[in-house]
Write a protein that holds these residues in place. Structure first.
Motif, mmCIF file in Angstrom:
data_model
loop_
_atom_site.group_PDB
_atom_site.id
_atom_site.type_symbol
_atom_site.label_atom_id
_atom_site.label_comp_id
_atom_site.label_asym_id
_atom_site.label_seq_id
_atom_site.Cartn_x
_atom_site.Cartn_y
_atom_site.Cartn_z
ATOM 1 N N UNK A 134 7.490 7.116 11.442
ATOM 2 C CA UNK A 134 6.300 7.190 12.074
ATOM 3 C C UNK A 134 5.530 8.359 12.053
ATOM 4 N N UNK A 135 6.487 9.611 12.140
ATOM 5 C CA UNK A 135 5.688 10.871 12.025
ATOM 6 C C UNK A 135 5.368 11.406 10.721
ATOM 7 N N UNK A 136 5.500 10.591 9.753
ATOM 8 C CA UNK A 136 5.329 10.839 8.509
ATOM 9 C C UNK A 136 4.074 9.634 7.881
ATOM 10 N N UNK A 137 3.576 9.119 9.028
ATOM 11 C CA UNK A 137 2.638 7.928 8.500
ATOM 12 C C UNK A 137 1.574 8.337 7.452
ATOM 13 N N UNK A 138 0.873 9.425 7.988
ATOM 14 C CA UNK A 138 -0.240 9.813 7.137
ATOM 15 C C UNK A 138 0.060 10.308 5.731
ATOM 16 N N UNK A 139 1.411 11.041 5.623
ATOM 17 C CA UNK A 139 1.749 11.323 4.137
ATOM 18 C C UNK A 139 2.035 10.150 3.279
ATOM 19 N N UNK A 140 2.994 9.368 4.160
ATOM 20 C CA UNK A 140 3.275 8.195 3.273
ATOM 21 C C UNK A 140 2.119 7.188 3.057
ATOM 22 N N UNK A 141 1.022 7.051 3.850
ATOM 23 C CA UNK A 141 -0.040 6.399 3.388
ATOM 24 C C UNK A 141 -0.758 6.871 2.471
ATOM 25 N N UNK A 142 -0.958 8.169 2.073
ATOM 26 C CA UNK A 142 -1.595 8.947 1.047
ATOM 27 C C UNK A 142 -0.616 8.736 -0.263
ATOM 28 N N UNK A 165 1.804 13.615 -10.456
ATOM 29 C CA UNK A 165 2.984 14.234 -9.258
ATOM 30 C C UNK A 165 2.423 15.408 -8.597
ATOM 31 N N UNK A 166 1.359 16.380 -9.151
ATOM 32 C CA UNK A 166 0.770 17.467 -8.311
ATOM 33 C C UNK A 166 0.218 16.602 -7.187
ATOM 34 N N UNK A 167 -0.605 15.585 -7.301
ATOM 35 C CA UNK A 167 -1.327 15.015 -6.321
ATOM 36 C C UNK A 167 -0.528 14.367 -5.234
ATOM 37 N N UNK A 168 0.959 13.954 -5.557
ATOM 38 C CA UNK A 168 1.749 13.476 -4.686
ATOM 39 C C UNK A 168 2.310 14.727 -3.781
ATOM 40 N N UNK A 169 2.536 15.484 -4.515
ATOM 41 C CA UNK A 169 2.978 16.941 -3.716
ATOM 42 C C UNK A 169 1.984 17.319 -2.932
ATOM 43 N N UNK A 170 0.823 17.502 -3.026
ATOM 44 C CA UNK A 170 -0.344 17.879 -2.309
ATOM 45 C C UNK A 170 -0.272 16.831 -1.038
ATOM 46 N N UNK A 171 -0.199 15.798 -1.335
ATOM 47 C CA UNK A 171 -0.399 14.691 -0.234
ATOM 48 C C UNK A 171 0.783 14.738 0.434
ATOM 49 N N UNK A 172 1.992 15.011 0.250
ATOM 50 C CA UNK A 172 3.320 15.099 1.001
ATOM 51 C C UNK A 172 4.253 16.212 0.139
ATOM 52 N N UNK A 173 4.321 17.383 0.487
ATOM 53 C CA UNK A 173 4.940 18.473 -0.039
ATOM 54 C C UNK A 173 6.473 18.085 0.151
ATOM 55 N N UNK A 174 6.985 17.177 1.037
ATOM 56 C CA UNK A 174 8.460 17.086 1.048
ATOM 57 C C UNK A 174 8.929 15.966 -0.013
ATOM 58 N N UNK A 175 8.006 15.452 -0.954
ATOM 59 C CA UNK A 175 8.346 14.292 -1.707
ATOM 60 C C UNK A 175 9.125 14.658 -2.785
ATOM 61 N N UNK A 176 9.259 16.369 -3.129
ATOM 62 C CA UNK A 176 10.047 16.652 -4.194
ATOM 63 C C UNK A 176 11.551 16.546 -3.295
#
Length: 267
Positions: free
Chosen positions: A196-204, A39-50
């Motif tokens: 589209x504007x969250x493409x890199x976060x979603x990909x990670x 979960x911490x890795x997910x948050x680092x990749x995309x802080x908005x995931x919480x």
């Protein structure tokens, strides 16, 4: 390592699990170090995931209240995860204590904890089951004991279908479930989608999930509509979950475009 009392025997604590990661994201404690690290890795990749986790949970609550307002008193929650704040049975049984709920999950921790908290609740239970094998869920005697499929039912598929591949054929799975229900039943879902504007976060995030037993797949509104083909979409249709019947009594939520939500009725 020694397992906590709530953990079933044989649970694998070396691989992150989607249900336990979600539990951690919602502030629960039925998770292990491997889940928290993931979960911490997910948050680092995309802080908005919480925020995604919390808005998805709020969507579930609004859906259940709306369905209860339509007279639905039977709920089959598939891919329910670990029971935490805002459980389906808590929401609907506050409206009608006689309402029945069956939680279904493939994760042993989710099922074990669900059974524990529902031990004194005669109108709700939790069972093990896999969405990819809907016939087994529908035929389970514990489901049949609480759900009368000759009366309208709500099938809840919240944040679960994006863990299925196209090869799993989600539209066929939903057709099987809907066909088993009486006319006037509903299917509700939420589903991860690309922005589209969250493409890199979603990909990670998807790359991280690819390292677990449950890969994540985004689907666009047309693909979500295909999953619900043959059912009648309830207004406002397939929309970001924060736009589905927002509660005017609650503070406005920041728009969550990464998850689509929809409710559809069996004619």
């Amino acid at each position: 390592m020694s397992l906590p009392e709530w953990a079933p025997d044989g649970v694998d604590v070396t691989v992150p699990n989607a249900a336990r990661v979600y539990d951690y994201g919602l502030g629960g404690y039925h998770n292990f170090a491997v889940d928290r690290e993931f979960a911490d890795q997910l948050i680092s990749a995309w802080p908005g995931i919480l925020q995604v986790a919390h808005t998805n949970r709020a969507f579930l609550g609004r859906v259940v209240r709306w369905l209860a307002g339509q007279g639905i008193r039977q709920f089959l929650d598939i891919g329910s995860g670990i029971p935490t704040r805002g459980n389906v049975h808590e929401v609907v049984q506050a409206i009608d204590p006689a309402a029945t709920v069956v939680y279904v999950d493939v994760d042993d921790v989710a099922v074990s904890h669900g059974q524990a908290i529902l031990a004194e609740n005669g109108n709700a239970t939790a069972i093990g089951g896999d969405l990819r094998r809907p016939e087994g869920i529908l035929a389970d005697p514990r489901v049949r004991a609480l759900i009368d499929f000759d009366q309208p039912v709500a099938i809840l598929l919240v944040a679960v279908l994006h863990f299925l591949s196209d090869e799993d054929d989600p539209p066929a799975l939903v057709r099987t479930l809907a066909a088993a229900c009486a006319p006037g039943s509903y299917v509700a879902l939420s589903h991860f989608t690309a922005v589209d504007d969250l493409g890199s976060e979603h990909e990670q995030v998807t790359k991280l999930y690819d390292r677990t037993p449950t890969s994540v797949r985004t689907r666009n509104p047309d693909q979500v509509a295909a999953i619900l083909a043959g059912l009648e979409l309830v207004e406002p249709g397939i929309v970001p979950i924060t736009s589905w019947h927002p509660d005017p009594a609650e503070p406005p939520e920041h728009e969550q475009r990464s998850v689509l939500g929809a409710v559809a009725k069996r004619p």
